[in-house]
Write an enzyme that holds these catalytic residues in place. Structure first.
Site, PDB file in Angstrom:
ATOM      1  N   TYR A 178     -15.699  27.479  -2.728  1.00  0.00           N
ATOM      2  CA  TYR A 178     -16.074  28.093  -1.458  1.00  0.00           C
ATOM      3  C   TYR A 178     -16.212  27.011  -0.366  1.00  0.00           C
ATOM      4  O   TYR A 178     -15.863  25.860  -0.560  1.00  0.00           O
ATOM      5  CB  TYR A 178     -17.373  28.879  -1.635  1.00  0.00           C
ATOM      6  CG  TYR A 178     -17.181  30.304  -2.116  1.00  0.00           C
ATOM      7  CD1 TYR A 178     -15.991  30.738  -2.703  1.00  0.00           C
ATOM      8  CD2 TYR A 178     -18.209  31.238  -1.979  1.00  0.00           C
ATOM      9  CE1 TYR A 178     -15.829  32.047  -3.141  1.00  0.00           C
ATOM     10  CE2 TYR A 178     -18.058  32.551  -2.413  1.00  0.00           C
ATOM     11  CZ  TYR A 178     -16.869  32.956  -3.000  1.00  0.00           C
ATOM     12  OH  TYR A 178     -16.727  34.245  -3.426  1.00  0.00           O
ATOM     13  N   ASP A 218     -22.180  26.808   1.381  1.00  0.00           N
ATOM     14  CA  ASP A 218     -21.570  26.264   2.600  1.00  0.00           C
ATOM     15  C   ASP A 218     -22.231  24.976   3.090  1.00  0.00           C
ATOM     16  O   ASP A 218     -22.646  24.865   4.251  1.00  0.00           O
ATOM     17  CB  ASP A 218     -21.589  27.311   3.736  1.00  0.00           C
ATOM     18  CG  ASP A 218     -21.005  28.651   3.328  1.00  0.00           C
ATOM     19  OD1 ASP A 218     -20.259  28.687   2.337  1.00  0.00           O
ATOM     20  OD2 ASP A 218     -21.301  29.661   3.992  1.00  0.00           O
ATOM     21  N   GLN A 221     -10.440  27.674   3.431  1.00  0.00           N
ATOM     22  CA  GLN A 221     -10.606  28.647   2.364  1.00  0.00           C
ATOM     23  C   GLN A 221      -9.265  29.337   2.155  1.00  0.00           C
ATOM     24  O   GLN A 221      -8.732  29.970   3.080  1.00  0.00           O
ATOM     25  CB  GLN A 221     -11.678  29.668   2.754  1.00  0.00           C
ATOM     26  CG  GLN A 221     -13.081  29.143   2.585  1.00  0.00           C
ATOM     27  CD  GLN A 221     -13.400  28.931   1.118  1.00  0.00           C
ATOM     28  OE1 GLN A 221     -13.645  29.877   0.396  1.00  0.00           O
ATOM     29  NE2 GLN A 221     -13.390  27.688   0.669  1.00  0.00           N
ATOM     30  N   ASN A 256      -9.387  31.932   5.118  1.00  0.00           N
ATOM     31  CA  ASN A 256     -10.546  32.201   5.972  1.00  0.00           C
ATOM     32  C   ASN A 256     -11.132  30.887   6.491  1.00  0.00           C
ATOM     33  O   ASN A 256     -10.410  30.155   7.175  1.00  0.00           O
ATOM     34  CB  ASN A 256     -11.544  33.185   5.360  1.00  0.00           C
ATOM     35  CG  ASN A 256     -12.014  32.875   3.972  1.00  0.00           C
ATOM     36  OD1 ASN A 256     -11.268  32.965   3.020  1.00  0.00           O
ATOM     37  ND2 ASN A 256     -13.267  32.489   3.854  1.00  0.00           N
ATOM     38  N   ASP A 257     -12.384  30.586   6.243  1.00  0.00           N
ATOM     39  CA  ASP A 257     -13.075  29.506   6.971  1.00  0.00           C
ATOM     40  C   ASP A 257     -12.353  28.156   6.994  1.00  0.00           C
ATOM     41  O   ASP A 257     -11.838  27.716   5.971  1.00  0.00           O
ATOM     42  CB  ASP A 257     -14.420  29.190   6.301  1.00  0.00           C
ATOM     43  CG  ASP A 257     -15.263  30.402   6.056  1.00  0.00           C
ATOM     44  OD1 ASP A 257     -14.922  31.490   6.520  1.00  0.00           O
ATOM     45  OD2 ASP A 257     -16.284  30.242   5.359  1.00  0.00           O
TER      46      ASP A 257
END
Ligand SMILES: *[C@@H]1O[C@H](CO)[C@@H](O)[C@H](O)[C@H]1NC(C)=O
Ligand SMILES: *[C@@H]1O[C@H](CO)[C@@H](O)[C@H](O)[C@H]1NC(C)=O
Ligand SMILES: *[C@@H]1O[C@H](CO)[C@@H](O)[C@H](O)[C@H]1NC(C)=O
Ligand SMILES: *[C@@H]1O[C@H](CO)[C@@H](O)[C@H](O)[C@H]1NC(C)=O
Ligand SMILES: *[C@@H]1O[C@H](CO)[C@@H](O)[C@H](O)[C@H]1NC(C)=O
Ligand SMILES: *[C@@H]1O[C@H](CO)[C@@H](O)[C@H](O)[C@H]1NC(C)=O
Ligand SMILES: *[C@@H]1O[C@H](CO)[C@@H](O)[C@H](O)[C@H]1NC(C)=O
Ligand SMILES: *[C@@H]1O[C@H](CO)[C@@H](O)[C@H](O)[C@H]1NC(C)=O
Ligand SMILES: *[C@@H]1O[C@H](CO)[C@@H](O)[C@H](O)[C@H]1NC(C)=O
Ligand SMILES: *[C@@H]1O[C@H](CO)[C@@H](O)[C@H](O)[C@H]1NC(C)=O
Ligand SMILES: *[C@@H]1O[C@H](CO)[C@@H](O)[C@H](O)[C@H]1NC(C)=O
Ligand SMILES: *[C@@H]1O[C@H](CO)[C@@H](O)[C@H](O)[C@H]1NC(C)=O
Length: 548
Positions: free
Chosen positions: A115, A181, A74, A56-57
């Site tokens: 994360y 984040d 991620q 993901n990110d």
């Protein structure tokens, strides 16, 4: 930064010292890149996607002193759905050809995940981690446990390839399971590091400053601005040029998930000013970075001076369906990054401030010979691109000499599969409202109630002009379409999953006023991945041999 399951009244568990250690499951390789098969029919060929499993990110993006771009992401290396998050890593010289590197950051223990976050180059050794070098890299990220989210550091003495976790972690806690984040940048006027970090469910971005990356002071909050959604995630603060103005400005980008206006995840941004402690937006407007549905958690590269155009990448998916798209069962991977984007601010008609997002120089992957190069009024051109082995194209359509009154007509482009008849189409209505649409509803390989079919945007004319013009350019890449209108004043990122490869492009226009010109050019793109395959068709990646 996955939407965590919130356990009501969960107790705060202080982070144990065992965080200094690194936990690698036996099935997750350390020190070697994970091999990937990039030949699947849905695999993008000029976009980054992970060798296998779930991504993901984008995280930790920075450009080093040699001009090498580092992308972390991620990554769950053990499944095609989210969970078990690490930081995967890839490097590139041109932002299209990526070398898969070994996983860079592992969780500290079995009950934690790494994360999203950011990375910086500590040229002045402010952290004290780098006694003999000016190219030490510090990653600042969230450690997620079932009951807490805290911010932690890992540092790299080899240019960002391998990391050690800081024994004093975490460096920032808020007794919260919804605090994540961190994006860190250097603010030269005060000679301090600045962190923006999300108090996700308080819909607040916290601003912190630090002299050494280890001790952080809270300096302000930016709360309940623009679109709220249900959570704020992945904030970014970046200094950026404003066209026609010498002084750069700032952009604060805030991703929202869930709760975007068209469902799921989206990124909004605020142009404004920043003085080292407080961000002040220019106005009260909510501006969205993309009118499609597959552009989330975008991040700007650290290391590009604020008076130069910034470069970003985003995740090309949406939490509403990212974990069920068919690339998982069919090809063993899920999600890719967007094209690299060039970003700056511009004053556009009525809006005042707009974040321009245009494709980064594609010449590294573009074929020299055009498949289509045509100038027409009302007309049409229809070409098969089945000979383009990547299945990826770059296209431009410029419409010029549009009268200022009594405007009429439409111009469309459609990608079709000659085998299944599926199609992905888009088009521009010059009147009555100068509006553009994309329709992925006739692509049949994925059906999901949240996989919205149609997207549109308005593109107002500049009323002071004597004749009007409009343009679209874009890239189609097996399962991703990205379009950029009027040089990137608005843009859309759209994933699609055909049962059979799309292989024909048709461009048509009709009803245009006399004298209006449609200039269309289409080029094949060369696969950035095929060139890295070994004899068995596998991309093995590389362990960059770093000399400090
Ligand atoms: C790579 O994937 C393609 C398509 O899924 C498959 O046909 C091919 O056999 C795979 N190659 C290897 C080496 O596994
Ligand atoms: C870097 O910081 C460490 C810790 O403060 C210090 O021991 C070292 O001398 C510093 N190195 C340089 C070149 O400043
Ligand atoms: C931390 O949060 C929990 C749950 O909200 C609460 O019960 C506890 O009192 C908090 N602890 C501190 C030190 O604030
Ligand atoms: C490094 O130190 C120089 C000289 O003091 C300063 O101008 C610069 O802003 C500092 N940069 C960083 C990233 O620490
Ligand atoms: C900033 O916002 C967070 C989240 O709502 C809150 O806990 C904190 O108290 C705020 N800080 C200040 C100084 O207002
Ligand atoms: C930044 O602006 C805020 C609000 O105007 C002010 O309170 C603060 O002192 C300023 N900070 C600096 C470093 O100038
Ligand atoms: C944008 O341009 C318009 C028209 O020239 C002007 O009125 C407006 O002040 C400008 N806005 C900004 C933010 O520069
Ligand atoms: C625009 O359309 C109106 C109504 O048909 C007509 O009267 C007018 O002459 C047209 N203007 C131009 C510049 O063609
Ligand atoms: C473009 O598509 C729209 C929507 O389907 C349609 O109304 C229009 O006639 C089409 N124009 C051309 C030139 O095909
Ligand atoms: C479209 O316009 C751009 C910007 O002026 C230009 O660079 C490009 O060559 C044009 N493309 C075509 C097909 O005319
Ligand atoms: C892998 O790394 C080696 C040594 O650093 C280099 O010579 C080689 O070209 C690299 N291969 C790729 C595909 O980047
Ligand atoms: C840049 O490349 C040179 C030569 O390979 C190497 O010695 C140096 O460490 C590199 N610097 C960075 C910041 O990666």
């Amino acid at each position: 930064m996955i939407r965590s399951i919130i356990i009501a009244c969960a107790a705060f568990v202080p982070q144990a010292l065992s965080q200094q250690s690194k936990y690698a499951e036996p099935s997750v390789p350390t020190g070697v890149p994970i091999p990937g098969n990039y030949s699947g029919a849905l695999r993008p060929q000029v976009h980054f996607s992970p060798p296998k499993d779930f991504m993901n990110d984008p995280n930790g993006m920075f450009v080093d002193a040699n001009g090498t771009y580092h992308l972390y992401y991620q990554y769950n290396p053990t499944s095609t759905t989210a969970g078990n998050q690490h930081w995967g890593h890839a490097t590139s010289q041109d932002l299209y050809h990526w070398i898969n590197q070994p996983i860079a950051i592992f969780p500290p223990n079995e009950n934690s995940n790494i994360y999203s976050g950011s990375a910086i180059v500590d040229v002045n050794n402010t952290s004290g981690f780098f006694p003999h070098q000016n190219n030490g890299v510090v990653a600042i990220y969230t450690i997620n446990t079932p009951t807490s989210q805290t911010q932690a550091l890992s540092y790299s003495t080899d240019g960002g390839y391998t990391f050690q976790s800081y024994p004093g972690n975490p460096v920032l806690s808020d007794n919260s399971s919804q605090f994540r984040d961190p994006k860190v940048s250097w603010y030269a006027p005060t000679q301090q590091w600045v962190m923006v970090v999300s108090y996700a469910q308080a819909l607040t971005i916290g601003f912190f400053t630090s002299d050494n990356l280890k001790e952080w002071q809270h300096v302000s909050n930016f709360s309940h601005h623009g679109l709220l959604g249900d959570q704020y995630e992945c904030p970014n603060l970046v200094e950026i040029p404003m066209e026609g103005q010498t002084e750069p400005m700032y952009v604060l980008a805030v991703s929202i998930n869930p709760g975007a206006p068209i469902g799921g995840s989206i990124t909004q941004y605020f142009p404004g000013s920043f003085n080292g402690t407080v961000f002040t937006p220019v106005d009260g407007a909510a501006r969205i970075s993309d009118f499609g549905k597959d552009n989330y958690a975008g991040q700007f590269f650290y290391g590009i001076p604020g008076d130069q155009n910034q470069i970003s990448l985003a995740w090309t998916s949406n939490w509403q369906y990212s974990q069920v798209v068919p690339t998982g069962p069919l090809e063993g991977w899920r999600s890719s990054m967007s094209l690299p984007r060039v970003n700056y601010l511009k004053n556009i008609t009525r809006v005042g401030y707009d974040l321009v997002s245009a494709p980064y120089d594609l010449s590294a992957v573009t074929d020299a010979t055009a498949l289509i190069d045509k100038s027409m009024g009302n007309g049409s051109v229809d070409v098969s691109y089945s000979t383009v082995s990547s299945g990826a194209l770059y296209f431009q359509i410029n419409i010029t000499n549009i009268p200022v009154v009594n405007i009429t007509g439409t111009a469309n482009f459609t990608f079709r599969s000659s085998r299944s008849g599926e199609s992905l189409r888009a088009g521009y209505f010059l009147a009555p409202d100068s509006a553009f649409f994309i329709d992925r509803g006739n692509v049949k390989g994925f059906d999901n109630p949240f996989f919205t079919d149609k997207f549109s945007t308005s593109c107002p004319y500049n009323p002071s002009a004597s004749s009007l013009s409009w343009s679209v350019e874009g890239v189609i890449d097996r399962s991703i379409l990205e379009v950029f209108i009027n040089g990137g004043e608005s843009s859309a990122t759209v994933s699609f999953f055909p049962e059979q490869a799309l292989d024909t492009i048709e461009i048509t226009s009709s009803g245009l006023n006399p004298g209006v010109r449609v200039n269309a050019a289409v080029y094949g793109l060369n696969s950035a991945w095929a060139s890295l395959e070994d004899a068995s068709g596998i991309v093995t990646g590389n362990i960059t041999d770093y000399q400090a």
